[in-house]
Motif scaffolding. Sequence first.
Motif, short mmCIF file in Angstrom:
data_model
loop_
_atom_site.label_atom_id
_atom_site.label_comp_id
_atom_site.label_asym_id
_atom_site.label_seq_id
_atom_site.Cartn_x
_atom_site.Cartn_y
_atom_site.Cartn_z
N ILE A 1 -8.87 -4.66 12.24
CA ILE A 1 -10.09 -4.04 11.48
C ILE A 1 -11.50 -4.01 12.23
O ILE A 1 -11.69 -4.94 12.88
N GLN A 2 -12.09 -2.96 12.08
CA GLN A 2 -13.37 -2.61 13.19
C GLN A 2 -14.15 -3.46 12.47
O GLN A 2 -14.44 -4.08 11.35
N GLN A 3 -15.01 -4.06 13.72
CA GLN A 3 -15.84 -5.26 13.39
C GLN A 3 -16.96 -4.90 12.14
O GLN A 3 -17.32 -5.63 11.46
N ASP A 4 -17.47 -3.69 12.30
CA ASP A 4 -18.40 -3.25 11.40
C ASP A 4 -17.97 -3.00 9.99
O ASP A 4 -18.75 -2.56 8.98
N ALA A 5 -16.76 -3.05 9.88
CA ALA A 5 -16.00 -2.44 8.42
C ALA A 5 -15.47 -3.82 7.82
O ALA A 5 -14.78 -3.67 6.72
N ILE A 6 -15.79 -5.11 8.32
CA ILE A 6 -15.28 -6.25 7.84
C ILE A 6 -15.44 -6.35 6.38
O ILE A 6 -14.64 -6.68 5.35
N ARG A 7 -16.49 -6.31 5.84
CA ARG A 7 -17.03 -6.42 4.41
C ARG A 7 -16.30 -5.31 3.64
O ARG A 7 -16.08 -5.83 2.52
N LEU B 1 -7.44 2.69 3.37
CA LEU B 1 -7.81 1.50 4.39
C LEU B 1 -8.20 2.12 5.78
O LEU B 1 -8.86 1.74 6.42
N ALA B 2 -7.68 3.06 6.17
CA ALA B 2 -7.91 3.75 7.51
C ALA B 2 -9.50 4.13 7.44
O ALA B 2 -10.11 4.22 8.26
N GLU B 3 -9.99 4.96 6.32
CA GLU B 3 -11.11 5.25 6.12
C GLU B 3 -12.12 4.11 6.14
O GLU B 3 -13.44 4.45 6.40
N GLN B 4 -11.57 3.06 5.89
CA GLN B 4 -12.57 1.78 5.67
C GLN B 4 -12.19 0.92 6.87
O GLN B 4 -12.59 -0.29 6.66
N PRO C 1 0.76 -1.29 -0.19
CA PRO C 1 0.05 0.07 -0.02
C PRO C 1 0.96 1.24 0.00
O PRO C 1 1.72 1.43 0.79
N ASN C 2 0.59 2.30 -0.82
CA ASN C 2 1.05 3.35 -0.87
C ASN C 2 0.27 4.58 0.10
O ASN C 2 -0.56 4.14 0.75
N GLN C 3 0.62 5.65 0.01
CA GLN C 3 0.13 6.69 0.81
C GLN C 3 -1.27 7.02 0.55
O GLN C 3 -2.25 6.88 1.74
N ASP C 4 -1.81 6.89 -0.58
CA ASP C 4 -3.28 7.05 -1.01
C ASP C 4 -4.02 5.70 -0.34
O ASP C 4 -5.07 5.87 0.04
N ALA C 5 -3.28 4.46 -0.60
CA ALA C 5 -4.13 3.44 -0.27
C ALA C 5 -4.08 3.42 1.35
O ALA C 5 -5.13 2.72 1.68
N LEU C 6 -3.08 3.76 1.99
CA LEU C 6 -3.01 3.79 3.47
C LEU C 6 -4.23 4.64 4.07
O LEU C 6 -5.02 4.20 4.90
#
Length: 213
Positions: free
Chosen positions: A96-102, A76-79, A68-73
């Motif tokens: 991974i947050q439980q409600d964000a697993i999908r 990922l944080a947003e998701q 992952p590059n900076q944009d990908a990171l």
Amino acid sequence: MRKLLGLVLLLSLATTLAAQTAFELAGQTIQPPKNACQICRGKKKAIKALGEPLAGRYYLIAQFKEIPNQDALKKLAEQGVTLHDYIADKTYYVTIQQDAIRQSVKGTGIVSLMPIEWQWKVSSSLLSDDIPSFALKGGLVGIVVNYQEEFTPTWVAARLREMGIGEAAHITGAPFYSFELWVSRSQIEKLAKEQWVKMVCMVSPPAVLFESH
């Protein structure tokens, strides 16, 4: 239109499966499961195979299509995905947050998610039958445990009491998140199976051993 977008997403996920590669961890060769499509679609069996979340989070291993590059990171944080230590072959420890697993596998480059088996957390020296004398005391083995940074020393101490394992002499928080403990061999496995436990190693030999050489 919605069905078309869903089909495109699933096709995109399917093409990433070819990017899955075996990696080495704790002296074992591990083949990541082909589960990104199933998790994205909310398949209960695939999500259940990840284990039970703890305090609203999953503690897993994730393999990516690419580093992952900076944009990908940022995405990922947003998701709801936080990267931790790098393992090998585009593979990381993640939270991974439980409600964000999908959502975690949608457009993030993740091609596989897997639970962390307890054997992967324990140093090979502790799994050996030949424990050195400096790590033995009254039939117990001296270990150093590193734990997940989301938990406080107070929480860890309370959890150790709940498990009936004993009380660590000193539990450090940031930046080490670790503690030393003397336990039975069976309790090493019991500890390593806890999701909040990141790694279990043998205590270091006393300095006098180094000074004598």
